[in-house]
Design a protein around this motif. Structure first.
Motif, PDB file in Angstrom:
ATOM      1  N   VAL A  40       0.847  -1.189   0.000  1.00  9.80           N
ATOM      2  CA  VAL A  40       0.000   0.000   0.000  1.00  9.80           C
ATOM      3  C   VAL A  40       0.883   1.239   0.000  1.00  9.80           C
ATOM      4  CG1 VAL A  40      -1.955  -1.076   1.161  1.00  9.80           C
ATOM      5  CG2 VAL A  40      -0.173  -0.022   2.515  1.00  9.80           C
ATOM      6  N   SER A  41       0.359   2.310  -0.568  1.00  7.38           N
ATOM      7  CA  SER A  41       1.113   3.559  -0.567  1.00  7.38           C
ATOM      8  C   SER A  41       0.622   4.513   0.514  1.00  7.38           C
ATOM      9  CB  SER A  41       1.007   4.234  -1.933  1.00  7.38           C
ATOM     10  OG  SER A  41      -0.339   4.479  -2.260  1.00  7.38           O
ATOM     11  N   ALA A  42      -0.540   4.193   1.102  1.00  4.07           N
ATOM     12  CA  ALA A  42      -1.087   5.033   2.159  1.00  4.07           C
ATOM     13  C   ALA A  42      -1.973   4.185   3.063  1.00  4.07           C
ATOM     14  CB  ALA A  42      -1.907   6.169   1.559  1.00  4.07           C
ATOM     15  N   ILE A  43      -2.139   4.654   4.291  1.00  2.80           N
ATOM     16  CA  ILE A  43      -3.030   3.998   5.238  1.00  2.80           C
ATOM     17  C   ILE A  43      -3.702   5.092   6.056  1.00  2.80           C
ATOM     18  CG2 ILE A  43      -1.143   3.661   6.891  1.00  2.80           C
ATOM     19  CD1 ILE A  43      -2.568   1.150   7.860  1.00  2.80           C
ATOM     20  N   ARG A  44      -4.995   4.950   6.255  1.00  7.21           N
ATOM     21  CA  ARG A  44      -5.730   5.936   7.050  1.00  7.21           C
ATOM     22  C   ARG A  44      -5.330   5.810   8.518  1.00  7.21           C
ATOM     23  NH1 ARG A  44     -10.745   7.912   4.757  1.00  7.21           N
ATOM     24  NH2 ARG A  44     -10.986   7.054   2.664  1.00  7.21           N
ATOM     25  N   PHE A  45      -5.298   6.943   9.192  1.00  2.00           N
ATOM     26  CA  PHE A  45      -4.979   6.915  10.615  1.00  2.00           C
ATOM     27  C   PHE A  45      -6.037   6.152  11.402  1.00  2.00           C
ATOM     28  CE2 PHE A  45      -2.250  10.632   9.638  1.00  2.00           C
ATOM     29  CZ  PHE A  45      -1.066  10.118  10.125  1.00  2.00           C
ATOM     30  N   SER A  46      -7.276   6.217  10.961  1.00  2.00           N
ATOM     31  CA  SER A  46      -8.320   5.468  11.652  1.00  2.00           C
ATOM     32  C   SER A  46      -8.088   3.968  11.546  1.00  2.00           C
ATOM     33  CB  SER A  46      -9.701   5.831  11.105  1.00  2.00           C
ATOM     34  OG  SER A  46      -9.781   5.558   9.716  1.00  2.00           O
ATOM     35  N   THR A  47      -7.607   3.514  10.380  1.00  5.19           N
ATOM     36  CA  THR A  47      -7.276   2.094  10.205  1.00  5.19           C
ATOM     37  C   THR A  47      -6.075   1.725  11.050  1.00  5.19           C
ATOM     38  OG1 THR A  47      -8.135   2.172   7.947  1.00  5.19           O
ATOM     39  CG2 THR A  47      -6.705   0.311   8.514  1.00  5.19           C
ATOM     40  N   LEU A  48      -5.073   2.580  11.059  1.00  5.93           N
ATOM     41  CA  LEU A  48      -3.881   2.344  11.875  1.00  5.93           C
ATOM     42  C   LEU A  48      -4.252   2.277  13.354  1.00  5.93           C
ATOM     43  CD1 LEU A  48      -0.798   2.086  12.042  1.00  5.93           C
ATOM     44  CD2 LEU A  48      -0.701   4.572  12.129  1.00  5.93           C
ATOM     45  N   ASN A  49      -5.106   3.170  13.809  1.00  4.57           N
ATOM     46  CA  ASN A  49      -5.551   3.152  15.205  1.00  4.57           C
ATOM     47  C   ASN A  49      -6.318   1.880  15.526  1.00  4.57           C
ATOM     48  OD1 ASN A  49      -4.427   5.594  15.980  1.00  4.57           O
ATOM     49  ND2 ASN A  49      -6.230   6.763  15.388  1.00  4.57           N
ATOM     50  N   ALA A  50      -7.176   1.444  14.601  1.00 11.53           N
ATOM     51  CA  ALA A  50      -7.946   0.220  14.830  1.00 11.53           C
ATOM     52  C   ALA A  50      -7.033  -1.003  14.899  1.00 11.53           C
ATOM     53  CB  ALA A  50      -8.981   0.044  13.725  1.00 11.53           C
ATOM     54  N   ILE A  51      -6.011  -1.046  14.054  1.00 11.24           N
ATOM     55  CA  ILE A  51      -5.051  -2.161  14.088  1.00 11.24           C
ATOM     56  C   ILE A  51      -4.307  -2.160  15.420  1.00 11.24           C
ATOM     57  CG2 ILE A  51      -2.904  -3.042  13.092  1.00 11.24           C
ATOM     58  CD1 ILE A  51      -3.965  -2.093  10.353  1.00 11.24           C
ATOM     59  N   CYS A  52      -3.849  -0.993  15.835  1.00  7.74           N
ATOM     60  CA  CYS A  52      -3.116  -0.904  17.101  1.00  7.74           C
ATOM     61  C   CYS A  52      -4.002  -1.236  18.298  1.00  7.74           C
ATOM     62  CB  CYS A  52      -2.501   0.483  17.254  1.00  7.74           C
ATOM     63  SG  CYS A  52      -1.117   0.766  16.148  1.00  7.74           S
ATOM     64  N   ASP A  53      -5.253  -0.835  18.252  1.00 10.64           N
ATOM     65  CA  ASP A  53      -6.178  -1.181  19.336  1.00 10.64           C
ATOM     66  C   ASP A  53      -6.390  -2.693  19.402  1.00 10.64           C
ATOM     67  OD1 ASP A  53      -6.460   1.454  20.062  1.00 10.64           O
ATOM     68  OD2 ASP A  53      -8.366   1.731  19.001  1.00 10.64           O
ATOM     69  N   ALA A  54      -6.552  -3.314  18.240  1.00  4.72           N
ATOM     70  CA  ALA A  54      -6.777  -4.765  18.201  1.00  4.72           C
ATOM     71  C   ALA A  54      -5.538  -5.541  18.646  1.00  4.72           C
ATOM     72  CB  ALA A  54      -7.178  -5.197  16.790  1.00  4.72           C
ATOM     73  N   LEU A  55      -4.354  -5.013  18.329  1.00 10.65           N
ATOM     74  CA  LEU A  55      -3.106  -5.693  18.698  1.00 10.65           C
ATOM     75  C   LEU A  55      -2.580  -5.251  20.054  1.00 10.65           C
ATOM     76  CD1 LEU A  55      -1.231  -5.626  15.277  1.00 10.65           C
ATOM     77  CD2 LEU A  55      -2.330  -7.583  16.373  1.00 10.65           C
ATOM     78  N   ASP A  56      -3.234  -4.266  20.664  1.00  7.92           N
ATOM     79  CA  ASP A  56      -2.813  -3.728  21.961  1.00  7.92           C
ATOM     80  C   ASP A  56      -1.356  -3.274  21.903  1.00  7.92           C
ATOM     81  OD1 ASP A  56      -3.205  -2.947  24.601  1.00  7.92           O
ATOM     82  OD2 ASP A  56      -2.409  -4.845  25.368  1.00  7.92           O
ATOM     83  N   CYS A  57      -1.065  -2.431  20.914  1.00 10.17           N
ATOM     84  CA  CYS A  57       0.294  -1.910  20.774  1.00 10.17           C
ATOM     85  C   CYS A  57       0.245  -0.404  20.592  1.00 10.17           C
ATOM     86  CB  CYS A  57       1.008  -2.564  19.591  1.00 10.17           C
ATOM     87  SG  CYS A  57       0.272  -2.216  17.984  1.00 10.17           S
ATOM     88  N   GLN A  58       1.394   0.239  20.686  1.00  8.10           N
ATOM     89  CA  GLN A  58       1.468   1.675  20.512  1.00  8.10           C
ATOM     90  C   GLN A  58       1.373   2.019  19.035  1.00  8.10           C
ATOM     91  OE1 GLN A  58       5.033   3.132  22.281  1.00  8.10           O
ATOM     92  NE2 GLN A  58       4.399   2.632  24.365  1.00  8.10           N
ATOM     93  N   ARG A  59       0.922   3.231  18.757  1.00  8.58           N
ATOM     94  CA  ARG A  59       0.843   3.684  17.383  1.00  8.58           C
ATOM     95  C   ARG A  59       2.233   3.670  16.763  1.00  8.58           C
ATOM     96  NH1 ARG A  59      -3.255   2.591  19.515  1.00  8.58           N
ATOM     97  NH2 ARG A  59      -5.065   3.897  19.671  1.00  8.58           N
ATOM     98  N   PHE A  60       2.323   3.223  15.565  1.00  9.34           N
ATOM     99  CA  PHE A  60       3.553   3.155  14.779  1.00  9.34           C
ATOM    100  C   PHE A  60       4.581   2.169  15.333  1.00  9.34           C
ATOM    101  CE2 PHE A  60       1.929   7.512  14.188  1.00  9.34           C
ATOM    102  CZ  PHE A  60       1.643   7.430  12.848  1.00  9.34           C
ATOM    103  N   SER A  61       4.171   1.230  16.178  1.00 16.75           N
ATOM    104  CA  SER A  61       5.146   0.295  16.745  1.00 16.75           C
ATOM    105  C   SER A  61       5.599  -0.750  15.742  1.00 16.75           C
ATOM    106  CB  SER A  61       4.575  -0.389  17.991  1.00 16.75           C
ATOM    107  OG  SER A  61       3.456  -1.176  17.651  1.00 16.75           O
ATOM    108  N   PHE A  62       4.928  -0.884  14.608  1.00 13.75           N
ATOM    109  CA  PHE A  62       5.375  -1.849  13.611  1.00 13.75           C
ATOM    110  C   PHE A  62       5.922  -1.186  12.352  1.00 13.75           C
ATOM    111  CE2 PHE A  62       0.730  -1.669  13.742  1.00 13.75           C
ATOM    112  CZ  PHE A  62       0.423  -1.193  12.489  1.00 13.75           C
ATOM    113  N   PHE A  63       6.305   0.094  12.458  1.00 14.72           N
ATOM    114  CA  PHE A  63       6.956   0.796  11.365  1.00 14.72           C
ATOM    115  C   PHE A  63       8.414   1.044  11.724  1.00 14.72           C
ATOM    116  CE2 PHE A  63       2.557   2.062  10.722  1.00 14.72           C
ATOM    117  CZ  PHE A  63       2.426   1.940   9.353  1.00 14.72           C
ATOM    118  N   HIS A  64       9.295   0.882  10.763  1.00 10.97           N
ATOM    119  CA  HIS A  64      10.703   1.202  10.926  1.00 10.97           C
ATOM    120  C   HIS A  64      11.145   2.013   9.715  1.00 10.97           C
ATOM    121  CE1 HIS A  64      10.956  -1.764  14.123  1.00 10.97           C
ATOM    122  NE2 HIS A  64      10.393  -2.638  13.323  1.00 10.97           N
ATOM    123  N   ILE A  65      12.113   2.872   9.896  1.00 11.16           N
ATOM    124  CA  ILE A  65      12.693   3.593   8.780  1.00 11.16           C
ATOM    125  C   ILE A  65      14.066   2.998   8.533  1.00 11.16           C
ATOM    126  CG2 ILE A  65      13.550   5.806   7.967  1.00 11.16           C
ATOM    127  CD1 ILE A  65      11.409   7.155   9.623  1.00 11.16           C
TER     128      ILE A  65
END
Length: 81
Positions: A40-65
């Motif tokens: 994907v080239s983009a992801i909605r913040f609402s989707t990102l928040n829902a994923i993090c809520d379901a996984l019980d993790c912090q926002r952006f915890s599965f992104f690395h640069i």
């Protein structure tokens, strides 16, 4: 520099399948699969928040640069909080 997704590792740590996570988040399996594989080239913040809520993790915890090294391996330069 590139953004590297590690959603598969977080899902494995939480022992949750793609289907279960898609059901909890409320998006299609195909869409979540594309996010997981980085197709994907983009992801909605609402989707990102829902994923993090379901996984019980912090926002952006599965992104690395990181960047691709000449040998073909990725080097992570920064872990986002």
């Amino acid at each position: 520099m590139a953004i590297i997704l590690r959603l598969d590792r977080v899902m494995a740590d939480r022992k949750i399948s793609l289907n279960d996570l898609a059901d909890q988040v409320g998006i299609a399996n195909v869409s979540l699969s594309k996010i997981k594989t980085g197709k994907v080239s983009a992801i909605r913040f609402s989707t990102l928040n829902a994923i993090c809520d379901a996984l019980d993790c912090q926002r952006f915890s599965f992104f690395h640069i990181g960047c691709m090294l000449p040998c073909g391996y990725w080097a992570c330069a920064l872990f986002l909080p």
